[in-house]
Design an enzyme around this catalytic site. Structure first.
Site, PDB file in Angstrom:
ATOM      1  N   ASP A  49       0.831  -1.206   0.000  1.00  0.00           N
ATOM      2  CA  ASP A  49       0.000   0.000   0.000  1.00  0.00           C
ATOM      3  C   ASP A  49       0.867   1.257   0.000  1.00  0.00           C
ATOM      4  O   ASP A  49       0.675   2.169  -0.812  1.00  0.00           O
ATOM      5  CB  ASP A  49      -0.907   0.031   1.232  1.00  0.00           C
ATOM      6  N   THR A 143      -7.461  -4.954  -0.175  1.00  0.00           N
ATOM      7  CA  THR A 143      -6.266  -5.395   0.548  1.00  0.00           C
ATOM      8  C   THR A 143      -6.425  -6.800   1.109  1.00  0.00           C
ATOM      9  O   THR A 143      -5.483  -7.592   1.107  1.00  0.00           O
ATOM     10  CB  THR A 143      -5.932  -4.410   1.687  1.00  0.00           C
TER      11      THR A 143
END
Length: 362
Positions: A49, A143
């Site tokens: 990320d 995610t």
């Protein structure tokens, strides 16, 4: 594609390619030990990320230094956790040294120090949309599915005065030859596979393999018919923020197989609509105060609009992308081809009223 935004498009495609390569490398290196911490909303945040957001911001800042940026992550956790910062910094250096990327887009642009890395993450993570040119990123959309090696996305969008203008979506694990239904488990067996979708407002939407030079021309995605004979749904059975039972009831009333395509991330859902695996999605949050986040939608929804789709919220309002990091002017989503959109919208509203949730409507 002939477009006045060709430079922006090619730069964003190259950056998303690098980001996809990076995300795959992080996952492969971690194996069963993907590093993550918990954000305030308890979703996992991975090394990828932060590294992807830094990489995208670095590449597009270098090309367009006067532009503004909005991204999901801030550098607070990096500054508070030196080990995490060192890991992200190491990953970026490894990507910069990877000669396999030279074939597609030359030497990757990366920050020149850990301090610069944090500054770039914050440039997007503290940014807010508004007028002018604003790039919006979702570094890793989905995610949880990324951590499982399933379908996830990297989303980049250029807004010009709040209007979606350039969209690039990387789908590192989704094959260009995927077939219906697309789910979180529809993983491309080729480790070098994956897809990129891209589009420019008024110029159509395209799909191409993830690998290859940034200038590789993709296949134009076919437009949706005004009133399709067969409706296909895309939703998420894993995400729990939609009003209970609404999606199932809407699907049943419209004669759609449920769940049809089943994807956790919003960006893969919009991409599935653009690619024609689905032509309808709806979402009604269980609470009116819940709002979408701009990086989950900006750009990805443009791809559906560029193949003829219509997108509104549950109140029938167009998306407002200038109001902030959260889309506080919109409640939920209804997307479908124009010829059926009104019927889908009214069905959602009927289901909410009949279920005692009419207070959610305006």
């Amino acid at each position: 594609m002939d477009s006045p935004h060709q430079h922006e498009l090619q730069t964003a495609i190259a950056a998303v390619q690098r980001a996809a390569h990076l995300s795959k490398a992080v996952l492969a290196a971690a194996g069963d030990r993907v590093s993550h911490i918990a954000k305030d909303d308890h979703s996992p945040v991975t090394v990828a990320d932060f590294a992807v957001q830094a990489l995208l911001t670095a590449a597009l800042t270098a090309a367009f230094p006067g532009d503004a940026f909005v991204g999901e992550e801030t550098a607070d956790d990096l500054r508070a956790n030196p080990a995490l910062l060192d890991r992200v910094w190491t990953v970026l250096k490894e990507v910069a040294a990877d000669t396999d990327l030279a074939e597609s887009d030359g030497a990757p642009q990366i920050p020149d120090s850990p301090e610069r890395l944090c500054t770039l993450v914050d440039r997007a993570g503290l940014g807010v949309p508004g007028t002018g040119r604003v790039w919006v990123f979702d570094p890793i959309d989905g995610t949880q599915t990324f951590l499982r090696g399933e379908i996830y996305a990297i989303n980049a969008c250029l807004l010009v005065d709040g209007e979606q203008t350039v969209a690039v979506v990387g789908l590192p694990n989704l094959s260009p030859q995927a077939t219906y239904p697309v789910t979180d488990q529809s993983v491309d067996p080729d480790p070098k596979g994956g897809s990129i979708l891209y589009g420019v407002r008024g110029r159509g939407a395209f799909r191409r393999p993830l690998a290859g030079p940034a200038g590789l021309v993709g296949d134009r995605l076919p437009r949706h018919e005004g009133t399709p004979e067969k409706l296909r749904f895309v939703t998420s059975t894993a995400a729990g923020s939609s009003s209970p039972g609404v999606n199932e009831k809407v699907a049943a009333r419209l004669g759609m197989e449920y769940p049809g395509n089943d994807l956790l991330g919003w960006v893969p859902r919009w991409a599935t609509l653009a690619m024609g695996y689905a032509n309808v999605t709806v979402w009604a949050y269980a609470r009116r105060e819940r709002q979408g986040k701009i990086w989950d939608h900006a750009g990805a929804m443009l791809l559906f609009e560029e193949v003829g789709g219509k997108v509104t919220d549950v109140d029938g309002k167009a998306p407002d992308l200038k109001v902030g990091r959260k889309m506080v002017s919109n409640y939920g989503w209804v997307a479908a081809p124009p010829g059926i959109h009104g019927r889908v919208l009214e069905t959602v509203r009927e289901v909410l009223r009949e279920g005692g949730q009419g207070h959610l409507l305006r």
